[in-house]
Scaffold this motif. Structure first.
Motif, PDB file in Angstrom:
ATOM      1  N   SER A  51      10.838  -4.234 -24.931  1.00  0.00           N
ATOM      2  CA  SER A  51      12.137  -6.501 -23.896  1.00  0.00           C
ATOM      3  C   SER A  51      10.911  -6.699 -23.272  1.00  0.00           C
ATOM      4  O   SER A  51      10.731  -5.495 -22.740  1.00  0.00           O
ATOM      5  N   ALA A  52      11.250  -8.291 -23.129  1.00  0.00           N
ATOM      6  CA  ALA A  52       9.946  -8.433 -22.139  1.00  0.00           C
ATOM      7  C   ALA A  52      10.841  -9.548 -22.026  1.00  0.00           C
ATOM      8  O   ALA A  52      11.295 -10.902 -22.566  1.00  0.00           O
ATOM      9  N   LYS A  53      10.838 -10.106 -20.577  1.00  0.00           N
ATOM     10  CA  LYS A  53      11.425 -11.231 -19.934  1.00  0.00           C
ATOM     11  C   LYS A  53      10.332 -12.057 -18.857  1.00  0.00           C
ATOM     12  O   LYS A  53       9.549 -10.996 -18.150  1.00  0.00           O
ATOM     13  N   THR A  54      10.115 -13.770 -19.194  1.00  0.00           N
ATOM     14  CA  THR A  54       8.608 -14.248 -18.197  1.00  0.00           C
ATOM     15  C   THR A  54       9.737 -15.320 -17.655  1.00  0.00           C
ATOM     16  O   THR A  54      10.400 -15.786 -18.319  1.00  0.00           O
ATOM     17  N   THR A  55       9.253 -15.529 -16.568  1.00  0.00           N
ATOM     18  CA  THR A  55       9.158 -16.633 -15.373  1.00  0.00           C
ATOM     19  C   THR A  55       8.491 -17.922 -15.042  1.00  0.00           C
ATOM     20  O   THR A  55       7.066 -16.615 -14.834  1.00  0.00           O
ATOM     21  N   GLN A  56       7.903 -18.669 -14.586  1.00  0.00           N
ATOM     22  CA  GLN A  56       6.982 -19.562 -13.858  1.00  0.00           C
ATOM     23  C   GLN A  56       7.523 -19.994 -12.824  1.00  0.00           C
ATOM     24  O   GLN A  56       7.013 -19.646 -11.402  1.00  0.00           O
ATOM     25  N   SER A  57       8.679 -18.777 -12.047  1.00  0.00           N
ATOM     26  CA  SER A  57       9.916 -18.967 -11.078  1.00  0.00           C
ATOM     27  C   SER A  57       9.610 -17.893 -10.480  1.00  0.00           C
ATOM     28  O   SER A  57      10.134 -16.864 -10.608  1.00  0.00           O
ATOM     29  N   ALA A  58       9.051 -18.145  -8.842  1.00  0.00           N
ATOM     30  CA  ALA A  58       9.254 -16.761  -7.591  1.00  0.00           C
ATOM     31  C   ALA A  58      10.517 -16.532  -7.397  1.00  0.00           C
ATOM     32  O   ALA A  58      10.510 -15.813  -7.117  1.00  0.00           O
ATOM     33  N   ALA A  59      10.474 -17.314  -7.488  1.00  0.00           N
ATOM     34  CA  ALA A  59      12.362 -17.175  -7.236  1.00  0.00           C
ATOM     35  C   ALA A  59      13.099 -16.032  -7.503  1.00  0.00           C
ATOM     36  O   ALA A  59      13.448 -15.496  -7.141  1.00  0.00           O
ATOM     37  N   SER A  60      12.817 -17.216  -8.696  1.00  0.00           N
ATOM     38  CA  SER A  60      13.561 -15.852  -9.748  1.00  0.00           C
ATOM     39  C   SER A  60      13.118 -14.308  -9.933  1.00  0.00           C
ATOM     40  O   SER A  60      14.267 -13.061  -9.717  1.00  0.00           O
ATOM     41  N   PHE A  61      11.769 -13.846  -9.528  1.00  0.00           N
ATOM     42  CA  PHE A  61      10.911 -12.531  -9.377  1.00  0.00           C
ATOM     43  C   PHE A  61      11.783 -12.228  -7.855  1.00  0.00           C
ATOM     44  O   PHE A  61      12.079 -10.956  -8.001  1.00  0.00           O
ATOM     45  N   ASP A  62      12.150 -12.474  -6.919  1.00  0.00           N
ATOM     46  CA  ASP A  62      12.364 -12.297  -5.620  1.00  0.00           C
ATOM     47  C   ASP A  62      13.448 -11.590  -6.529  1.00  0.00           C
ATOM     48  O   ASP A  62      14.481 -10.714  -5.493  1.00  0.00           O
ATOM     49  N   THR A  63      14.872 -12.578  -6.890  1.00  0.00           N
ATOM     50  CA  THR A  63      15.928 -12.485  -7.392  1.00  0.00           C
ATOM     51  C   THR A  63      15.960 -10.515  -8.110  1.00  0.00           C
ATOM     52  O   THR A  63      16.647 -10.203  -8.236  1.00  0.00           O
ATOM     53  N   VAL A  64      14.841 -10.816  -9.561  1.00  0.00           N
ATOM     54  CA  VAL A  64      14.868  -9.510  -9.710  1.00  0.00           C
ATOM     55  C   VAL A  64      14.532  -7.940  -9.322  1.00  0.00           C
ATOM     56  O   VAL A  64      15.000  -6.936  -9.458  1.00  0.00           O
ATOM     57  N   LEU A  65      13.598  -8.757  -8.493  1.00  0.00           N
ATOM     58  CA  LEU A  65      13.327  -7.516  -6.885  1.00  0.00           C
ATOM     59  C   LEU A  65      14.560  -7.517  -6.720  1.00  0.00           C
ATOM     60  O   LEU A  65      14.373  -5.993  -5.737  1.00  0.00           O
ATOM     61  N   ALA A  66      15.178  -8.198  -6.087  1.00  0.00           N
ATOM     62  CA  ALA A  66      16.392  -7.954  -5.140  1.00  0.00           C
ATOM     63  C   ALA A  66      17.325  -6.778  -5.886  1.00  0.00           C
ATOM     64  O   ALA A  66      17.866  -5.857  -5.050  1.00  0.00           O
ATOM     65  N   GLN A  67      17.233  -6.993  -7.034  1.00  0.00           N
ATOM     66  CA  GLN A  67      18.784  -6.238  -7.492  1.00  0.00           C
ATOM     67  C   GLN A  67      18.430  -4.986  -8.103  1.00  0.00           C
ATOM     68  O   GLN A  67      18.909  -3.973  -7.679  1.00  0.00           O
ATOM     69  N   ARG A  68      16.907  -4.524  -7.961  1.00  0.00           N
ATOM     70  CA  ARG A  68      16.129  -3.704  -8.590  1.00  0.00           C
ATOM     71  C   ARG A  68      16.484  -2.544  -7.242  1.00  0.00           C
ATOM     72  O   ARG A  68      16.225  -1.681  -6.316  1.00  0.00           O
ATOM     73  N   VAL A  69      15.652  -2.961  -6.100  1.00  0.00           N
ATOM     74  CA  VAL A  69      16.218  -2.389  -4.649  1.00  0.00           C
ATOM     75  C   VAL A  69      17.605  -2.375  -4.379  1.00  0.00           C
ATOM     76  O   VAL A  69      17.500  -0.871  -3.766  1.00  0.00           O
ATOM     77  N   ALA A  70      18.377  -3.019  -4.544  1.00  0.00           N
ATOM     78  CA  ALA A  70      19.822  -3.161  -4.398  1.00  0.00           C
ATOM     79  C   ALA A  70      20.643  -2.093  -5.204  1.00  0.00           C
ATOM     80  O   ALA A  70      21.723  -1.348  -4.613  1.00  0.00           O
ATOM     81  N   ALA A  71      19.704  -1.581  -6.412  1.00  0.00           N
ATOM     82  CA  ALA A  71      20.049  -0.447  -7.019  1.00  0.00           C
ATOM     83  C   ALA A  71      19.816   0.732  -6.883  1.00  0.00           C
ATOM     84  O   ALA A  71      20.532   1.938  -7.348  1.00  0.00           O
ATOM     85  N   ARG A  72      18.768   1.055  -5.962  1.00  0.00           N
ATOM     86  CA  ARG A  72      18.238   2.181  -5.750  1.00  0.00           C
ATOM     87  C   ARG A  72      19.317   2.527  -3.992  1.00  0.00           C
ATOM     88  O   ARG A  72      19.125   1.834  -2.966  1.00  0.00           O
ATOM     89  N   ALA A  73      19.104   3.723  -3.514  1.00  0.00           N
ATOM     90  CA  ALA A  73      19.563   4.446  -2.390  1.00  0.00           C
ATOM     91  C   ALA A  73      19.052   4.663  -1.476  1.00  0.00           C
ATOM     92  O   ALA A  73      17.294   4.091  -1.202  1.00  0.00           O
ATOM     93  N   LYS A  74      18.763   3.787  -0.049  1.00  0.00           N
ATOM     94  CA  LYS A  74      17.701   4.058   1.075  1.00  0.00           C
ATOM     95  C   LYS A  74      16.763   5.206   1.277  1.00  0.00           C
ATOM     96  O   LYS A  74      17.690   6.601   0.699  1.00  0.00           O
ATOM     97  N   GLY A  75      16.156   4.644   1.404  1.00  0.00           N
ATOM     98  CA  GLY A  75      14.937   5.867   1.198  1.00  0.00           C
ATOM     99  C   GLY A  75      13.940   5.633   0.504  1.00  0.00           C
ATOM    100  O   GLY A  75      13.402   6.646  -0.326  1.00  0.00           O
ATOM    101  N   ASN A  76      14.146   5.140  -0.852  1.00  0.00           N
ATOM    102  CA  ASN A  76      13.790   5.363  -2.486  1.00  0.00           C
ATOM    103  C   ASN A  76      13.949   3.585  -2.262  1.00  0.00           C
ATOM    104  O   ASN A  76      13.424   3.663  -3.652  1.00  0.00           O
ATOM    105  N   ARG A  77      13.133   3.208  -1.585  1.00  0.00           N
ATOM    106  CA  ARG A  77      12.707   1.521  -2.454  1.00  0.00           C
ATOM    107  C   ARG A  77      11.749   1.537  -1.585  1.00  0.00           C
ATOM    108  O   ARG A  77      11.300  -0.251  -0.990  1.00  0.00           O
ATOM    109  N   ARG A  78      10.519   2.001  -2.600  1.00  0.00           N
ATOM    110  CA  ARG A  78       9.148   1.542  -2.361  1.00  0.00           C
ATOM    111  C   ARG A  78       8.859   0.848  -3.780  1.00  0.00           C
ATOM    112  O   ARG A  78       9.124   1.421  -4.603  1.00  0.00           O
TER     113      ARG A  78
END
Length: 358
Positions: free
Chosen positions: A123-150
């Motif tokens: 699957s693939a999803k695209t957007t022209q919104s930098a804010a939407s990308f920031d939201t997705v990235l924040a979700q991926r970061v939040a799903a990881r334990a501290k120390g594993n967010r590189r």
């Protein structure tokens, strides 16, 4: 070169003509010098089938990796083409690695891909919104334990379509067993064997887009990020680093955790000037090079005989202690261009994993 003349010239006793020199000599006996160089370039780069964006179903035993991407390519029916875009797009792709995957190999899909034996996109999803990308990235970061967010940003090289870059990025994180959040910056390469000069122009065009992406990462919730540049993509990485340092009085991104340049297609003198303009290289800074890299030898010819950074194998030769040079020559192969050794040789991967994980 099967169509070239097979006539032999006498050589001194015990002299073994290097393959690249032989290829050029054979071509020049039949073609003009410029056409000979083009023929050599086509011979060394036209072995792989062009990758396509192919949707596949998920199958048992396949590994799935989610890759975030930020191309400054114009969107098209196949996600992204080779045309430059003044704006950066964003998105995510879930990429399937086949159960039968061989380490160091990208099993590029055909138009009717078999997900049991070939890479593919679930699957693939695209957007022209930098804010939407920031939201997705924040979700991926939040799903990881501290120390594993590189995060790890991959900048591909010459002659890559968007699909090729996406599959190779996935192969790298899979084979290196990377725990990091993968982010692909895909600049508008022509995706053509003869598009080298166009690609060089697109690299310079893409400096600000890459810098903006790195600004986003630095302002995000990731704990740190590293950058991996390959081939002429390394030139793009260096230009973005230099540009940012000049804008910010010699300062780099606070979350930048290291830079790895693989087979960098950069003029050695230009690299040294970039380093000076930056006030020094960010640390750690690792260069993977080999004097057996055939594509960089051709690039040197195209660029007026200037030595390429990726052909250097010794830190002392580089002349500064900011960069650590790692030789890939021990893992090269006689029948290979030796331009992607860091991604195709299990032995080289084992060596580099220590640098990458540190």
């Amino acid at each position: 070169f099967f169509f070239f003349s097979r006539r032999k010239r006498r050589s001194p006793p015990f002299y073994k003509e290097p393959p690249l020199i032989k290829a050029r000599r054979m071509a020049q006996s039949f073609l003009s010098p410029k056409l000979a160089l083009i023929a050599a370039l086509m011979f060394l780069t036209a072995c792989a089938e062009r990758a396509e964006v192919v949707m596949v179903p998920q199958v048992a035993g396949a590994s799935v990796h989610e890759v975030l991407f930020a191309p400054n390519r114009a969107p098209n029916a196949r996600l992204f083409g080779n045309t430059r875009s003044a704006t950066t797009s964003y998105g995510t792709a879930r990429v399937s690695v086949p159960p039968a995957h061989e380490k160091g190999v990208v099993e590029y899909p055909t138009s009717t891909a078999n997900p049991k034996t070939e890479f593919g996109i679930l699957s693939a999803k695209t957007t022209q919104s930098a804010a939407s990308f920031d939201t997705v990235l924040a979700q991926r970061v939040a799903a990881r334990a501290k120390g594993n967010r590189r995060a790890v940003v991959y900048v591909h090289g010459y002659n890559n379509t968007f699909a090729e870059a996406l599959y190779m990025n996935t192969q790298i994180i899979h084979d290196y067993q990377s725990p990091d959040i993968p982010v692909l910056f895909s600049w508008p390469s022509a995706g053509d064997n003869l598009g080298y000069l166009q690609d060089a122009g697109s690299v310079m065009y893409s400096r600000s887009a890459l810098e903006a992406l790195l600004d986003q990462l630095n302002a995000s919730g990731v704990e740190s990020f590293v950058i991996i540049g390959h081939s002429i993509g390394s030139q793009l990485v260096m230009e973005a680093l230099r540009q940012h340092a000049i804008r910010n009085h010699g300062q780099t991104w606070s979350k930048l955790d290291g830079v790895l340049l693989v087979s960098p297609d950069i003029d050695v003198d230009n690299f040294e000037q970039q380093r000076k303009d930056m006030g020094g290289l960010p640390q750690p800074f690792v260069v993977v090079g080999s004097g057996k890299d055939r594509l960089l030898k051709i690039s040197g010819v195209i660029n007026g005989g200037e030595a390429r950074l990726g052909t250097i194998e010794d830190t002392e030769v580089l002349g500064n202690d900011d960069a650590t040079v790692v030789s890939a020559s021990f893992a090269t192969h006689m029948l290979s261009t030796n331009h992607t050794t860091a991604f195709t040789s299990p032995a080289m991967m084992a060596l580099l994993q220590g640098y990458y994980q540190d």
